[in-house]
Design an enzyme around this catalytic site. Structure first.
Site, PDB file in Angstrom:
ATOM      1  N   ASP A   1      -0.314   5.024   0.846  1.00  0.00           N
ATOM      2  CA  ASP A   1      -0.557   5.976   1.943  1.00  0.00           C
ATOM      3  C   ASP A   1      -0.543   5.262   3.289  1.00  0.00           C
ATOM      4  O   ASP A   1      -1.229   4.261   3.484  1.00  0.00           O
ATOM      5  CB  ASP A   1      -1.904   6.685   1.755  1.00  0.00           C
TER       6      ASP A   1
ATOM      7  N   ASP B   1       0.846  -1.195   0.000  1.00  0.00           N
ATOM      8  CA  ASP B   1       0.000   0.000   0.000  1.00  0.00           C
ATOM      9  C   ASP B   1       0.886   1.251   0.000  1.00  0.00           C
ATOM     10  O   ASP B   1       2.047   1.195   0.418  1.00  0.00           O
ATOM     11  CB  ASP B   1      -0.878  -0.081   1.265  1.00  0.00           C
TER      12      ASP B   1
ATOM     13  N   ASP C   1      -2.011  -0.578   5.949  1.00  0.00           N
ATOM     14  CA  ASP C   1      -2.321  -0.068   7.290  1.00  0.00           C
ATOM     15  C   ASP C   1      -3.822  -0.034   7.579  1.00  0.00           C
ATOM     16  O   ASP C   1      -4.219   0.263   8.707  1.00  0.00           O
ATOM     17  CB  ASP C   1      -1.741   1.348   7.476  1.00  0.00           C
TER      18      ASP C   1
HETATM   19 MG   LIG Z   1      -2.915   3.010   3.543  1.00  0.00          MG
END
Ligand SMILES: [Mg+2]
Length: 183
Positions: A12, A10, A139
Site C-alpha cells: 500500500d 511494501d 512509504d
Molecule cells: Mg505502505
C-alpha cells in the site's frame, strides 16, 4: 550487501494506491470529493476531520476495496524490471487488523497486476522488523517492531513523508532514484 540485493517492497502506497482508492470509493458513494486535507500524516484518517472517520473505515474495510486499488504509476513495470535483472524481490505487506477482506484481496491484487507467479513472493506480516532483507522500500516514515531491522529502508516518496530527509528516497517514475538496483 550482496551484489544482487534482496529487496522487500511494501504494497500500500508503493504498489497499490490506497489514497486514490479511498478518493474513488468516496466519490462513487457520496457523489462528492473525499474530505481529505493536505496530506501531511501517514495515516489518511489523520488528515480527515474525526466526523468522517466512520465513513473512511467503512470504505477501506468493505469487500473489494483492497482488490480494486489502482496501481501506483510505474510500479508494475518497475517490479518486472527488477525481477528481470535477477533481484530477489518480495512484497512485504502488513494487513489491516480488520483482516477479513484485506488479506485475501492483497493476494488477489498481486495476482491481477503482477501475475500468479508473484503470489509466492508475498510476505504478510504485522512486524516487518522480523523479515530479513537488504532493502525495504516503504512509504511509512516510522517503521517499528520488536527487532532491530536487518534491512535499510528506502522511503517511497509520498506527500506525507517529505519532511523526512534521513533516508534515500524512491519513486518508480523517477528511474534514476532506483537505477542503482539494476547495476
Ligand atoms: Mg505502505
Amino acid at each position: 550487501m550482496p551484489s544482487k540485493p534482496l529487496l522487500l517492497i511494501d504494497q500500500d502506497g508503493v504498489l497499490a494506491d490506497f489514497d486514490q482508492g479511498v478518493r474513488l470509493a468516496w466519490r462513487a458513494q457520496y457523489h462528492s470529493e473525499a474530505p481529505i486535507g493536505p496530506r501531511q500524516h501517514f495515516y489518511l484518517r489523520d488528515d480527515m476531520a474525526p466526523q468522517y472517520h466512520p465513513q473512511l473505515h467503512d470504505i477501506y474495510t468493505r469487500p473489494g476495496f483492497f482488490a480494486t486499488l489502482p496501481p501506483i504509476a510505474g510500479a508494475v513495470e518497475a517490479l518486472h524490471t527488477l525481477l528481470a535483472h535477477g533481484l530477489d524481490v518480495h512484497i512485504c505487506t502488513a494487513p489491516i487488523s480488520n483482516y477479513q477482506n484485506c488479506v485475501a484481496e492483497k493476494f488477489m491484487w498481486v495476482e491481477q497486476h503482477l501475475g500468479h507467479e508473484w503470489v509466492s513472493r508475498i510476505i504478510l506480516t504485522k512486524d516487518k522488523t522480523w523479515v530479513r532483507g537488504d532493502i525495504l522500500i516503504d512509504d511509512k516514515p516510522q517503521i517499528s517492531g520488536s527487532l532491530t531491522p536487518l534491512w535499510t529502508q528506502w522511503l517511497y516518496d509520498a506527500p506525507y513523508n517529505r519532511q523526512y530527509h534521513d533516508r534515500r528516497r524512491v519513486c518508480w517514475q523517477d528511474t534514476a532514484s532506483w537505477a542503482d538496483l539494476l547495476a
